[in-house]
Design an enzyme around this catalytic site. Structure first.
Site, short mmCIF file in Angstrom:
data_model
loop_
_atom_site.label_atom_id
_atom_site.label_comp_id
_atom_site.label_asym_id
_atom_site.label_seq_id
_atom_site.Cartn_x
_atom_site.Cartn_y
_atom_site.Cartn_z
N ASP A 93 5.36 -2.38 2.34
CA ASP A 93 6.10 -1.49 1.19
C ASP A 93 5.37 -1.08 -0.14
O ASP A 93 4.29 -1.69 -0.30
CB ASP A 93 7.37 -1.84 0.71
CG ASP A 93 7.42 -3.09 0.01
OD1 ASP A 93 6.48 -3.89 0.35
OD2 ASP A 93 8.02 -3.26 -0.91
N GLU B 261 8.90 -5.95 0.30
CA GLU B 261 9.06 -6.94 -0.58
C GLU B 261 9.05 -6.86 -2.08
O GLU B 261 9.60 -7.65 -2.82
CB GLU B 261 7.31 -7.40 -0.31
CG GLU B 261 7.04 -8.53 -0.71
CD GLU B 261 6.56 -8.85 -2.28
OE1 GLU B 261 7.09 -9.75 -2.87
OE2 GLU B 261 6.12 -7.74 -2.66
#
Length: 370
Positions: free
Chosen positions: A66, A123
């Site tokens: 991400d 994350e």
């Protein structure tokens, strides 16, 4: 790997929105000849499975996918094409390194057992790994140990750093709501001032670390935001304080929460107000298993300079949710002289790619020897 990394950098996606990234990763893994490629794990996660030999042991390697809601600065040719979103933490590099190791190991298969390649969403939120675990990560894809890494600006490219035990902190978030009666700014004597109570609370919270925590333990309590009614000629009837706490053990985290409850209630009452505390644990501490860490250190030392007892970091890492379930290690890899993580001008250093891929490939052969 550089081509992959720069492609991912151009097309960043926020947590749980990594649809293009996940599709790209899955397509590459299938092209490498992986035995299994499963998408949609925990929302947008991908797990690739690679087998060799007759061994029945399984290990896991993890990369995060991400990006962050940050507007990128700089004129690099592969600049983010998504307004307000960029890979400001190097997850594009982590994904490219793990893809490099995956390609190499798929071509050579010079290990004995099973490797799970875990490409994790979200994350930065501290929610992606838990989503994968809730979706059956360890039951659907059994593994006995797991390894992850993160680039570190300021560390020499090709160097590594890790330590046994706690290496990254837990992150707890809190929200305090203080309610008073408020009123006209010219008549404070007939009001109970929520803003004054809030300011006193922020000051009092500093005693949690300075007077309520063992000096040998690392703890941070930070009030990061305060909001009120927002009327210039009115005494505030409510105040909202938000903040962040860091620690390395569940015991310290709990002691912070307990002290905060006492301080919040008592300070509000002293100012004639009421208060409510919401305390949430977002990240757990990242704890490196001593045995797994020795394997990580030996692997890294074969590749470059390695600090085997680096100082713990106050930052947090979602990989910790996995190593709370199975033993593992988290290691830092040098990113050279780059901007800091989460800075709008940060960029992952492509020169680090072969070092990260080499680390995973060598570690696979060490933990699953032929």
């Amino acid at each position: 790997m550089t081509t992959w990394r720069q492609h991912l950098h151009r097309h960043p996606e926020f947590g749980f929105e990594e649809h293009q990234t996940a599709a790209f990763v899955a397509e590459e893994l299938r092209g490498f000849g992986f035995d299994e490629v499963t998408t949609g794990v925990g929302g947008t996660g991908v797990v690739g499975t690679l087998r060799a030999g007759t061994g029945n042991r399984a290990i896991g390697f993890r990369a995060d996918m991400d990006a962050l809601r940050i507007e990128e600065q700089g004129a690099r040719p592969y600049r983010s094409q998504a307004p307000g979103v960029m890979h400001a933490c190097g997850h594009d590099g982590h994904t490219a390194m793990l893809l490099g190791a995956a390609k190499h190991l798929a071509e050579h298969r010079n290990f004995n057992g099973t490797i799970r390649f875990i490409f994790q969403p979200a994350e930065e939120w501290g929610q992606g790994m838990q989503a994968m675990l809730d979706d059956g990560l360890l039951t659907r894809f059994p593994m006995e140990e797991a390894y992850g890494l993160h680039n570190m600006p300021g560390m020499e490219v090709g160097s590594f750093a890790t330590r046994p035990g706690a290496i990254m902190a837990a992150e707890d978030n809190f929200e305090i709501e203080i309610t008073g009666s408020g009123g006209h700014a010219s008549q404070p004597h007939v009001t109970s001032d929520a803003l004054l109570a809030g300011c006193a609370t922020v000051t009092a919270l500093q005693s949690i670390v300075s007077r309520g925590t063992d000096p040998a333990e690392l703890a941070v309590v930070s009030a990061t935001e305060i909001r009120t009614d927002g009327t210039v000629n009115a005494i505030a009837s409510n105040a909202r304080i938000l903040g962040d706490c860091r620690s390395f053990s569940p015991e310290i985290s709990k002691s912070i929460e307990t002290a905060m409850e006492r301080i919040v209630a008592g300070t509000a009452a002293a100012h004639g107000c009421a208060a409510k505390l919401s305390y949430k644990r977002v990240f757990v501490p990242t704890i490196n298993d001593p045995e797994m860490t020795q394997h990580a250190i030996a692997t890294a030392r074969a590749l470059g300079p390695t600090d085997a007892n680096t100082a713990p970091m106050g930052g947090s890492e979602d990989f910790a949710r996995l190593t709370a379930q199975i033993p593992g290690n988290f290691i830092f890899i040098g990113n050279g002289d780059s901007a800091a993580l989460h800075h709008p001008s940060y960029d992952f250093n492509d020169a680090a790619l072969p070092h990260g891929a080499g680390y995973f490939a060598r570690l696979a052969r060490r933990r699953l020897p032929e």
